[in-house]
Motif scaffolding. Structure first.
Motif, mmCIF file in Angstrom:
data_model
loop_
_atom_site.group_PDB
_atom_site.id
_atom_site.type_symbol
_atom_site.label_atom_id
_atom_site.label_comp_id
_atom_site.label_asym_id
_atom_site.label_seq_id
_atom_site.Cartn_x
_atom_site.Cartn_y
_atom_site.Cartn_z
ATOM 1 N N ILE A 49 0.857 -1.182 0.000
ATOM 2 C CA ILE A 49 0.000 0.000 0.000
ATOM 3 C C ILE A 49 0.899 1.240 0.000
ATOM 4 C CG2 ILE A 49 -1.647 1.324 1.387
ATOM 5 C CD1 ILE A 49 -2.727 -1.346 2.398
ATOM 6 N N ASN A 50 0.561 2.217 -0.849
ATOM 7 C CA ASN A 50 1.318 3.475 -0.900
ATOM 8 C C ASN A 50 0.775 4.503 0.078
ATOM 9 O OD1 ASN A 50 2.805 2.380 -2.961
ATOM 10 N ND2 ASN A 50 1.639 3.390 -4.572
ATOM 11 N N GLY A 74 -10.000 5.682 1.859
ATOM 12 C CA GLY A 74 -9.386 5.263 0.611
ATOM 13 C C GLY A 74 -8.028 4.631 0.818
ATOM 14 N N ILE A 75 -7.618 3.868 -0.185
ATOM 15 C CA ILE A 75 -6.334 3.173 -0.202
ATOM 16 C C ILE A 75 -5.719 3.408 -1.577
ATOM 17 C CG2 ILE A 75 -5.207 0.898 -0.171
ATOM 18 C CD1 ILE A 75 -6.337 1.449 2.531
ATOM 19 N N SER A 76 -4.416 3.688 -1.616
ATOM 20 C CA SER A 76 -3.716 3.742 -2.903
ATOM 21 C C SER A 76 -2.592 2.713 -2.863
ATOM 22 C CB SER A 76 -3.172 5.140 -3.182
ATOM 23 O OG SER A 76 -2.264 5.527 -2.190
ATOM 24 N N LYS A 77 -2.412 2.035 -3.996
ATOM 25 C CA LYS A 77 -1.385 0.997 -4.060
ATOM 26 C C LYS A 77 -0.897 0.845 -5.488
ATOM 27 C CE LYS A 77 -2.745 -3.248 -3.734
ATOM 28 N NZ LYS A 77 -3.205 -4.493 -3.200
ATOM 29 N N ASN A 78 0.245 0.215 -5.644
ATOM 30 C CA ASN A 78 0.802 -0.098 -6.954
ATOM 31 C C ASN A 78 0.423 -1.516 -7.329
ATOM 32 O OD1 ASN A 78 2.094 2.120 -8.019
ATOM 33 N ND2 ASN A 78 3.988 1.735 -6.905
ATOM 34 N N ALA A 83 -0.486 2.762 -10.655
ATOM 35 C CA ALA A 83 -1.106 3.253 -9.418
ATOM 36 C C ALA A 83 -2.614 3.002 -9.474
ATOM 37 C CB ALA A 83 -0.831 4.739 -9.242
ATOM 38 N N GLU A 84 -3.137 2.431 -8.409
ATOM 39 C CA GLU A 84 -4.578 2.196 -8.296
ATOM 40 C C GLU A 84 -5.082 2.847 -7.026
ATOM 41 O OE1 GLU A 84 -5.203 -2.018 -8.339
ATOM 42 O OE2 GLU A 84 -5.123 -2.113 -10.515
ATOM 43 N N GLN A 85 -6.279 3.411 -7.095
ATOM 44 C CA GLN A 85 -6.890 4.028 -5.930
ATOM 45 C C GLN A 85 -8.247 3.372 -5.693
ATOM 46 O OE1 GLN A 85 -6.444 7.827 -4.843
ATOM 47 N NE2 GLN A 85 -4.388 7.954 -5.638
ATOM 48 N N VAL A 102 -13.230 1.258 -7.263
ATOM 49 C CA VAL A 102 -11.971 1.665 -7.860
ATOM 50 C C VAL A 102 -12.180 3.075 -8.404
ATOM 51 C CG1 VAL A 102 -10.279 1.182 -9.668
ATOM 52 C CG2 VAL A 102 -11.417 -0.702 -8.486
ATOM 53 N N THR A 103 -11.277 4.006 -8.056
ATOM 54 C CA THR A 103 -11.367 5.357 -8.588
ATOM 55 C C THR A 103 -10.263 5.576 -9.600
ATOM 56 O OG1 THR A 103 -9.985 6.243 -6.813
ATOM 57 C CG2 THR A 103 -12.355 6.251 -6.448
#
Length: 104
Positions: A49-50, A74-78, A83-85, A102-103
């Motif tokens: 997780i980023n 929210g969560i952002s990750k590679n 990059a996915e949010q 998914v955004t």
């Protein structure tokens, strides 16, 4: 002291404590920090997780005609260099994730 008075007092105390516990449990919520930690734990199973965030106040939410008080976050990750949010909605009383989007 009379045994009848003692037993009646003990029973009244036990019933009162059960009633108070029930009232408190109906009005209590899971902390937003705990909800976020649980969501991050689930997302970490599929990669690093980023970043992450959560609103600290519960807000009203409706899904399929059922009303909830929820935390949004929210969560952002590679994912393989991309990059996915993700945004999530979690029940404030139980901490259960109700929805994930998914955004872009």
């Amino acid at each position: 002291m009379n045994w009848k008075s003692f037993i009646i007092g003990a029973a009244a105390g036990a019933i009162s404590s059960l009633a108070v516990r029930e009232i408190i449990s109906k009005n209590s919520t899971v902390s937003p920090e705990r909800v976020l930690a649980n969501v991050k734990k689930q997302f970490k199973q599929n990669g690093d997780i980023n970043g992450s965030w959560i609103h600290m106040e519960a807000v009203p939410y409706q899904k399929q005609h059922i009303h909830y008080q929820v935390y949004k976050g929210g969560i952002s990750k590679n994912n393989e260099g991309t990059a996915e949010q993700y945004e999530f909605v979690a029940d404030a009383k139980t901490g259960t994730v109700i929805d994930v989007h998914v955004t872009k």
